[in-house]
Design a protein around this motif. Structure first.
Motif, PDB file in Angstrom:
ATOM      1  N   SER A 121       0.821  -1.213   0.000  1.00  0.00           N
ATOM      2  CA  SER A 121       0.000   0.000   0.000  1.00  0.00           C
ATOM      3  C   SER A 121       0.854   1.262   0.000  1.00  0.00           C
ATOM      4  O   SER A 121       0.451   2.293  -0.556  1.00  0.00           O
ATOM      5  N   ASP A 122       2.042   1.196   0.592  1.00  0.00           N
ATOM      6  CA  ASP A 122       2.921   2.367   0.601  1.00  0.00           C
ATOM      7  C   ASP A 122       3.346   2.750  -0.815  1.00  0.00           C
ATOM      8  O   ASP A 122       3.492   3.937  -1.131  1.00  0.00           O
ATOM      9  N   PHE A 123       3.547   1.740  -1.674  1.00  0.00           N
ATOM     10  CA  PHE A 123       3.929   2.036  -3.052  1.00  0.00           C
ATOM     11  C   PHE A 123       2.775   2.700  -3.800  1.00  0.00           C
ATOM     12  O   PHE A 123       2.953   3.725  -4.468  1.00  0.00           O
ATOM     13  N   GLY A 124       1.584   2.130  -3.681  1.00  0.00           N
ATOM     14  CA  GLY A 124       0.440   2.691  -4.385  1.00  0.00           C
ATOM     15  C   GLY A 124       0.049   4.064  -3.876  1.00  0.00           C
ATOM     16  O   GLY A 124      -0.146   5.003  -4.660  1.00  0.00           O
ATOM     17  N   LYS A 125      -0.044   4.196  -2.571  1.00  0.00           N
ATOM     18  CA  LYS A 125      -0.440   5.480  -1.984  1.00  0.00           C
ATOM     19  C   LYS A 125       0.672   6.515  -2.128  1.00  0.00           C
ATOM     20  O   LYS A 125       0.406   7.720  -2.140  1.00  0.00           O
ATOM     21  N   GLY A 126       1.909   6.042  -2.250  1.00  0.00           N
ATOM     22  CA  GLY A 126       3.031   6.959  -2.432  1.00  0.00           C
ATOM     23  C   GLY A 126       3.019   7.660  -3.776  1.00  0.00           C
ATOM     24  O   GLY A 126       3.693   8.688  -3.950  1.00  0.00           O
ATOM     25  N   LEU A 127       2.243   7.115  -4.732  1.00  0.00           N
ATOM     26  CA  LEU A 127       2.177   7.752  -6.053  1.00  0.00           C
ATOM     27  C   LEU A 127       1.600   9.155  -5.999  1.00  0.00           C
ATOM     28  O   LEU A 127       1.729   9.914  -6.956  1.00  0.00           O
ATOM     29  N   VAL A 128       0.956   9.506  -4.890  1.00  0.00           N
ATOM     30  CA  VAL A 128       0.475  10.873  -4.726  1.00  0.00           C
ATOM     31  C   VAL A 128       1.632  11.868  -4.869  1.00  0.00           C
ATOM     32  O   VAL A 128       1.438  13.023  -5.282  1.00  0.00           O
ATOM     33  N   PHE A 129       2.857  11.412  -4.569  1.00  0.00           N
ATOM     34  CA  PHE A 129       4.036  12.283  -4.643  1.00  0.00           C
ATOM     35  C   PHE A 129       4.745  12.212  -5.988  1.00  0.00           C
ATOM     36  O   PHE A 129       5.811  12.822  -6.153  1.00  0.00           O
ATOM     37  N   ALA A 130       4.176  11.488  -6.961  1.00  0.00           N
ATOM     38  CA  ALA A 130       4.822  11.346  -8.264  1.00  0.00           C
ATOM     39  C   ALA A 130       5.137  12.697  -8.919  1.00  0.00           C
ATOM     40  O   ALA A 130       6.248  12.890  -9.433  1.00  0.00           O
ATOM     41  N   PRO A 131       4.203  13.673  -8.913  1.00  0.00           N
ATOM     42  CA  PRO A 131       4.554  14.971  -9.502  1.00  0.00           C
ATOM     43  C   PRO A 131       5.717  15.654  -8.783  1.00  0.00           C
ATOM     44  O   PRO A 131       6.564  16.283  -9.431  1.00  0.00           O
ATOM     45  N   PHE A 132       5.772  15.518  -7.451  1.00  0.00           N
ATOM     46  CA  PHE A 132       6.870  16.141  -6.707  1.00  0.00           C
ATOM     47  C   PHE A 132       8.195  15.451  -7.014  1.00  0.00           C
ATOM     48  O   PHE A 132       9.233  16.116  -7.138  1.00  0.00           O
ATOM     49  N   VAL A 133       8.172  14.123  -7.140  1.00  0.00           N
ATOM     50  CA  VAL A 133       9.384  13.398  -7.537  1.00  0.00           C
ATOM     51  C   VAL A 133       9.859  13.894  -8.899  1.00  0.00           C
ATOM     52  O   VAL A 133      11.056  14.093  -9.124  1.00  0.00           O
ATOM     53  N   GLY A 134       8.900  14.111  -9.803  1.00  0.00           N
ATOM     54  CA  GLY A 134       9.250  14.661 -11.105  1.00  0.00           C
ATOM     55  C   GLY A 134       9.900  16.025 -10.990  1.00  0.00           C
ATOM     56  O   GLY A 134      10.859  16.338 -11.707  1.00  0.00           O
ATOM     57  N   LEU A 135       9.400  16.844 -10.076  1.00  0.00           N
ATOM     58  CA  LEU A 135       9.981  18.172  -9.863  1.00  0.00           C
ATOM     59  C   LEU A 135      11.414  18.069  -9.338  1.00  0.00           C
ATOM     60  O   LEU A 135      12.283  18.848  -9.731  1.00  0.00           O
ATOM     61  N   VAL A 136      11.670  17.105  -8.452  1.00  0.00           N
ATOM     62  CA  VAL A 136      13.032  16.899  -7.938  1.00  0.00           C
ATOM     63  C   VAL A 136      13.974  16.516  -9.075  1.00  0.00           C
ATOM     64  O   VAL A 136      15.081  17.049  -9.194  1.00  0.00           O
ATOM     65  N   ILE A 137      13.524  15.590  -9.921  1.00  0.00           N
ATOM     66  CA  ILE A 137      14.335  15.204 -11.088  1.00  0.00           C
ATOM     67  C   ILE A 137      14.578  16.425 -11.969  1.00  0.00           C
ATOM     68  O   ILE A 137      15.702  16.677 -12.423  1.00  0.00           O
ATOM     69  N   GLY A 138      13.512  17.189 -12.200  1.00  0.00           N
ATOM     70  CA  GLY A 138      13.635  18.386 -13.018  1.00  0.00           C
ATOM     71  C   GLY A 138      14.600  19.409 -12.428  1.00  0.00           C
ATOM     72  O   GLY A 138      15.336  20.079 -13.170  1.00  0.00           O
ATOM     73  N   ALA A 139      14.607  19.535 -11.108  1.00  0.00           N
ATOM     74  CA  ALA A 139      15.513  20.483 -10.456  1.00  0.00           C
ATOM     75  C   ALA A 139      16.970  20.096 -10.689  1.00  0.00           C
ATOM     76  O   ALA A 139      17.827  20.955 -10.975  1.00  0.00           O
ATOM     77  N   VAL A 140      17.266  18.800 -10.580  1.00  0.00           N
ATOM     78  CA  VAL A 140      18.638  18.314 -10.830  1.00  0.00           C
ATOM     79  C   VAL A 140      19.034  18.612 -12.279  1.00  0.00           C
ATOM     80  O   VAL A 140      20.139  19.098 -12.557  1.00  0.00           O
ATOM     81  N   LEU A 141      18.124  18.323 -13.202  1.00  0.00           N
ATOM     82  CA  LEU A 141      18.406  18.562 -14.624  1.00  0.00           C
ATOM     83  C   LEU A 141      18.591  20.046 -14.915  1.00  0.00           C
ATOM     84  O   LEU A 141      19.462  20.434 -15.699  1.00  0.00           O
ATOM     85  N   THR A 142      17.785  20.887 -14.268  1.00  0.00           N
ATOM     86  CA  THR A 142      17.852  22.333 -14.506  1.00  0.00           C
ATOM     87  C   THR A 142      19.167  22.914 -14.008  1.00  0.00           C
ATOM     88  O   THR A 142      19.793  23.740 -14.689  1.00  0.00           O
ATOM     89  N   ILE A 143      19.586  22.488 -12.824  1.00  0.00           N
ATOM     90  CA  ILE A 143      20.875  22.961 -12.287  1.00  0.00           C
ATOM     91  C   ILE A 143      22.013  22.550 -13.211  1.00  0.00           C
ATOM     92  O   ILE A 143      22.918  23.348 -13.511  1.00  0.00           O
ATOM     93  N   ALA A 144      21.967  21.300 -13.684  1.00  0.00           N
ATOM     94  CA  ALA A 144      23.000  20.820 -14.600  1.00  0.00           C
ATOM     95  C   ALA A 144      22.972  21.604 -15.909  1.00  0.00           C
ATOM     96  O   ALA A 144      24.019  22.014 -16.425  1.00  0.00           O
ATOM     97  N   ALA A 145      21.771  21.826 -16.445  1.00  0.00           N
ATOM     98  CA  ALA A 145      21.642  22.558 -17.708  1.00  0.00           C
ATOM     99  C   ALA A 145      22.149  23.984 -17.586  1.00  0.00           C
ATOM    100  O   ALA A 145      22.823  24.502 -18.491  1.00  0.00           O
ATOM    101  N   TYR A 146      21.837  24.618 -16.466  1.00  0.00           N
ATOM    102  CA  TYR A 146      22.298  26.003 -16.238  1.00  0.00           C
ATOM    103  C   TYR A 146      23.825  26.083 -16.291  1.00  0.00           C
ATOM    104  O   TYR A 146      24.397  26.975 -16.933  1.00  0.00           O
ATOM    105  N   GLY A 147      24.484  25.143 -15.632  1.00  0.00           N
ATOM    106  CA  GLY A 147      25.940  25.133 -15.651  1.00  0.00           C
ATOM    107  C   GLY A 147      26.500  24.790 -17.018  1.00  0.00           C
ATOM    108  O   GLY A 147      27.481  25.405 -17.482  1.00  0.00           O
ATOM    109  N   LEU A 148      25.892  23.829 -17.697  1.00  0.00           N
ATOM    110  CA  LEU A 148      26.388  23.388 -19.005  1.00  0.00           C
ATOM    111  C   LEU A 148      26.250  24.463 -20.071  1.00  0.00           C
ATOM    112  O   LEU A 148      27.020  24.490 -21.043  1.00  0.00           O
ATOM    113  N   LEU A 149      25.281  25.362 -19.901  1.00  0.00           N
ATOM    114  CA  LEU A 149      25.082  26.432 -20.884  1.00  0.00           C
ATOM    115  C   LEU A 149      26.274  27.392 -20.944  1.00  0.00           C
ATOM    116  O   LEU A 149      26.441  28.108 -21.932  1.00  0.00           O
ATOM    117  N   PHE A 150      27.091  27.416 -19.889  1.00  0.00           N
ATOM    118  CA  PHE A 150      28.296  28.251 -19.902  1.00  0.00           C
ATOM    119  C   PHE A 150      29.414  27.614 -20.716  1.00  0.00           C
ATOM    120  O   PHE A 150      30.414  28.279 -21.029  1.00  0.00           O
TER     121      PHE A 150
END
Length: 249
Positions: A28-57
C-alpha cells in the motif's frame, strides 16, 4: 511520518539519487506513495535544470539538450523508457491479450520497442532545441513532473491487467481517487507557481493525455501494468515537450 516515508520511498524507487535510508514498506505504501509522483518529477527536473544552467556556460543549447536527456536517463535508470519499449512490443504485436502480456514481460527488445524509444527521445531532443530560450530552463524543470503525473493518473483510473503478481500491481491496486485528487493538487500548485499563462495551458495537457493513453492501452489487455504506467509517463513527457515547442518556439 507516513507521508514522508512514502515520499522517500518514491524517490528511492523512481530515481537513482542516493538516499541511504532504510525504509520498511508494504504494497500500500507504493500505491499510496504515487500521490508524490509529480513532486518526484519536480526533484528530477531540479537536478536537470541545475545541470543545464551550468552546461550552458560551456556548450551550445543543442548539446546541452542532448546532455540533459542523457542525464535524465542516468537519474531514472531508464525505468520508464524500458516500460515504453515493452509496452509497444506487446501492444503492437497484434496478438491476443495473454500473448501481449507475455511479450511485455519478455526481457528481449523487439523492433517496436526500439522504434518507440528512439522516436520519443528524438521528439524530446528536437523539442528542447527549438523551445524559446527564455523558457528553456523552466521547461526542463517541469517536464519530468508532467511525465510522472501520467503514471499517477494511469494507476488511479486502471485495474491491474495480470492475474498474478507484477511490478505495477502495488501501484495500481492501492492508488485510488484520494491519491489522484491530492496528487493533482500538488501538480496544480506547482504549475500555478510558474506564474505564466502559457505554461499553465501546456501543463493542462498531461493529465488529459495520460487518461486517453492509458485507456487505449488498457483496452488492449484489460487493464494496466507497470510497463504501461512507464509508457504513459514517457509519452506524457514527450507530449508536454512537443506542446511546449509548438507554443513557445
Amino acid at each position: 511520518m507516513k507521508a514522508l516515508k512514502r515520499l522517500v520511498l518514491m524517490l528511492q524507487f523512481f530515481t537513482r539519487i542516493p538516499i541511504n535510508i532504510q525504509i520498511t514498506a508494504n504494497s500500500s505504501d507504493f500505491g499510496k506513495g504515487l500521490v508524490f509522483a509529480p513532486f518526484v518529477g519536480l526533484v528530477i527536473g531540479a537536478v536537470l535544470t541545475i545541470a543545464a544552467y551550468g552546461l550552458l556556460f560551456i556548450f551550445p543549447r543543442v548539446m546541452v539538450s542532448a546532455l540533459v536527456l542523457v542525464l535524465y536517463i542516468a537519474i531514472t535508470g531508464g525505468l520508464h523508457l524500458d516500460g515504453l519499449g515493452d509496452t509497444f512490443d506487446g501492444i503492437f504485436s497484434n496478438r491476443p491479450k495473454e500473448r501481449i502480456l507475455e511479450i511485455m514481460r519478455d526481457s528481449r527488445v523487439g523492433t517496436n520497442a526500439v522504434l518507440a524509444v528512439a522516436s520519443v527521445l528524438l521528439l524530446d531532443f528536437t523539442a528542447l532545441t527549438q523551445i524559446n530560450e527564455e523558457y528553456f530552463l523552466r521547461i526542463i524543470l517541469l517536464m519530468p513532473m508532467a511525465g510522472r503525473a501520467g503514471s499517477l493518473v494511469g494507476a488511479a483510473v486502471s485495474g491491474y491487467a495480470r492475474l498474478g503478481e507484477g511490478l505495477g500491481k502495488s501501484f495500481i491496486d492501492f492508488c485510488g481517487k484520494k491519491e489522484l485528487i491530492w496528487g493533482l493538487i500538488i501538480y496544480s500548485v506547482i504549475s500555478l507557481l510558474t506564474f505564466d499563462l502559457k505554461l499553465w495551458i501546456i501543463l493542462l495537457l498531461p493529465p488529459l493525455a495520460a487518461l486517453l493513453t492509458v485507456k487505449y492501452f488498457s483496452s488492449k489487455v484489460g487493464g494496466a501494468t507497470g510497463d504501461i504506467l512507464g509508457a504513459v509517463c514517457e509519452l506524457n513527457q514527450c507530449i508536454f515537450l512537443v506542446a511546449a515547442c509548438g507554443i513557445l518556439f
